[in-house]
Design an enzyme around this catalytic site. Structure first.
Site, PDB file in Angstrom:
ATOM      1  N   ARG A   2      53.198  41.223  40.480  1.00  0.00           N
ATOM      2  CA  ARG A   2      52.117  40.341  40.949  1.00  0.00           C
ATOM      3  C   ARG A   2      52.705  39.083  41.592  1.00  0.00           C
ATOM      4  O   ARG A   2      52.191  38.581  42.589  1.00  0.00           O
ATOM      5  CB  ARG A   2      51.198  39.965  39.775  1.00  0.00           C
ATOM      6  CG  ARG A   2      50.291  41.114  39.382  1.00  0.00           C
ATOM      7  CD  ARG A   2      49.721  40.957  37.988  1.00  0.00           C
ATOM      8  NE  ARG A   2      48.801  39.851  37.861  1.00  0.00           N
ATOM      9  CZ  ARG A   2      48.457  39.319  36.683  1.00  0.00           C
ATOM     10  NH1 ARG A   2      48.953  39.787  35.561  1.00  0.00           N
ATOM     11  NH2 ARG A   2      47.610  38.315  36.643  1.00  0.00           N
TER      12      ARG A   2
ATOM     13  N   ARG B 165      49.283  34.851  27.190  1.00  0.00           N
ATOM     14  CA  ARG B 165      47.844  34.734  27.484  1.00  0.00           C
ATOM     15  C   ARG B 165      47.039  35.761  26.685  1.00  0.00           C
ATOM     16  O   ARG B 165      47.426  36.909  26.555  1.00  0.00           O
ATOM     17  CB  ARG B 165      47.621  34.959  28.988  1.00  0.00           C
ATOM     18  CG  ARG B 165      46.165  34.946  29.382  1.00  0.00           C
ATOM     19  CD  ARG B 165      45.954  34.581  30.821  1.00  0.00           C
ATOM     20  NE  ARG B 165      46.370  35.619  31.765  1.00  0.00           N
ATOM     21  CZ  ARG B 165      46.346  35.443  33.079  1.00  0.00           C
ATOM     22  NH1 ARG B 165      45.981  34.294  33.598  1.00  0.00           N
ATOM     23  NH2 ARG B 165      46.726  36.415  33.884  1.00  0.00           N
TER      24      ARG B 165
ATOM     25  N   ARG C 202      45.357  41.427  28.718  1.00  0.00           N
ATOM     26  CA  ARG C 202      44.976  42.186  29.909  1.00  0.00           C
ATOM     27  C   ARG C 202      46.027  43.252  30.216  1.00  0.00           C
ATOM     28  O   ARG C 202      47.223  42.999  30.052  1.00  0.00           O
ATOM     29  CB  ARG C 202      44.891  41.226  31.106  1.00  0.00           C
ATOM     30  CG  ARG C 202      43.517  40.644  31.333  1.00  0.00           C
ATOM     31  CD  ARG C 202      43.533  39.534  32.338  1.00  0.00           C
ATOM     32  NE  ARG C 202      44.187  39.858  33.598  1.00  0.00           N
ATOM     33  CZ  ARG C 202      44.262  39.028  34.631  1.00  0.00           C
ATOM     34  NH1 ARG C 202      43.700  37.820  34.557  1.00  0.00           N
ATOM     35  NH2 ARG C 202      44.872  39.366  35.741  1.00  0.00           N
TER      36      ARG C 202
HETATM   37  P1  AMP Z   1      43.578  37.873  38.963  1.00  0.00           P
HETATM   38  O1  AMP Z   1      42.620  37.990  37.822  1.00  0.00           O
HETATM   39  O2  AMP Z   1      43.167  36.865  39.973  1.00  0.00           O
HETATM   40  O3  AMP Z   1      45.000  37.698  38.487  1.00  0.00           O
HETATM   41  O4  AMP Z   1      43.521  39.277  39.726  1.00  0.00           O
HETATM   42  C1  AMP Z   1      43.870  40.501  39.093  1.00  0.00           C
HETATM   43  C2  AMP Z   1      44.103  41.565  40.135  1.00  0.00           C
HETATM   44  O5  AMP Z   1      42.885  41.810  40.885  1.00  0.00           O
HETATM   45  C3  AMP Z   1      45.139  41.240  41.194  1.00  0.00           C
HETATM   46  O6  AMP Z   1      46.472  41.489  40.760  1.00  0.00           O
HETATM   47  C4  AMP Z   1      44.715  42.172  42.329  1.00  0.00           C
HETATM   48  O7  AMP Z   1      45.071  43.515  42.064  1.00  0.00           O
HETATM   49  C5  AMP Z   1      43.194  42.089  42.255  1.00  0.00           C
HETATM   50  N1  AMP Z   1      42.681  40.979  43.082  1.00  0.00           N
HETATM   51  C6  AMP Z   1      42.074  39.850  42.635  1.00  0.00           C
HETATM   52  N2  AMP Z   1      41.704  39.061  43.656  1.00  0.00           N
HETATM   53  C7  AMP Z   1      42.092  39.694  44.787  1.00  0.00           C
HETATM   54  C8  AMP Z   1      41.994  39.380  46.169  1.00  0.00           C
HETATM   55  N3  AMP Z   1      41.445  38.226  46.597  1.00  0.00           N
HETATM   56  N4  AMP Z   1      42.502  40.264  47.061  1.00  0.00           N
HETATM   57  C9  AMP Z   1      43.034  41.415  46.652  1.00  0.00           C
HETATM   58  N5  AMP Z   1      43.177  41.784  45.359  1.00  0.00           N
HETATM   59  C10 AMP Z   1      42.705  40.934  44.421  1.00  0.00           C
END
Ligand code: AMP
Length: 219
Positions: free
Chosen positions: A173, A127, A162
């Protein structure tokens, strides 16, 4: 139209969500993007958020709910939204229900993108993301490469990997996803809101085909 995108990291929630956002003319709201842009600030809270993201752990519910609720109350989100990355815990799901009920709204559909972990790791490692906060387009070196290597097709910004898209953080994750977020699949299944899309190399589902499929679901 209130749409929730559900699925492990790297399943394409962001890519599909952005497409649906254009298609339906409603905002794509990504909690991950909210946190990434907040983490650019230079205060204690930004540092705290960044440390959760970098470790592949979830930001605590109270803070997450506060920031997402604020975004959901912005004017452009009042006619509908594509929510990506939120909810990620049942407590967040319950809170979302509460917020929407108070506004006399409800979720129309939860699109669940289901992809095996091995393929997820492969996808995330390939990605590339546009860091321009106004753009944030997502590429994949195999499925959706940029026309010019390393450059965003839309805004011309150099693409980045990222910080949390490295193999070690991705594994954490995924672990977090299976331990805390997967139960949302059952939570929404019981409410008859779940629309499952099985994604794997054989299923041949393209982002375009998927957006088309979801659009016809609403017709
Ligand atoms: P993402 O871009 O959705 O993969 O999110 C990146 C990171 O942001 C995640 O690994 C979490 O650390 C944090 N994060 C995003 N959305 C949430 C959520 N709804 N609750 C808690 N942490 C979040």
């Amino acid at each position: 139209m209130e749409i929730v995108m559900l699925g492990a990291p790297g399943t394409g929630k962001g890519t599909v969500g952005k497409m649906l956002s254009k298609e339906f003319n409603i905002p794509h709201i990504s909690s991950g993007e909210i946190f990434r842009s907040y983490s650019q600030k230079h205060d204690k809270l930004a540092e705290k958020i960044k440390s959760y993201i970098d470790k592949g752990n979830l930001v605590p519910d109270d803070l997450t709910i506060e920031l997402v609720e604020k975004r959901l109350n912005e004017k452009d989100a009042l006619n509908g939204f594509i929510l990506d990355g939120f909810p990620r815990t049942v407590a967040q799901g319950e809170k979302l229900h509460e917020i929407l009920t108070a506004q006399e709204r409800a979720i129309n559909i939860v699109v669940y993108l289901d992809l095996p972990d091995e393929e997820i790791i492969d996808r995330i490692v390939k990605r590339r993301t546009c860091p321009n906060p106004e753009c944030r387009e997502i590429y994949n070196l195999e499925f959706k490469p940029p026309k010019q290597e390393g450059i965003c097709d839309i805004c011309g910004t150099p693409l980045i990997i990222r910080d949390d898209d490295n193999e070690e953080t991705v594994k954490q994750r995924l672990k977090t996803y299976h331990e805390t977020s997967e139960e949302l699949v059952d939570y929404y299944k019981k409410q008859a809101l779940l629309y499952t899309v099985k994604l794997n190399k054989e299923s041949n589902v393209t982002t375009m085909g998927l957006s088309e499929e979801i659009r016809s679901y609403f017709e």
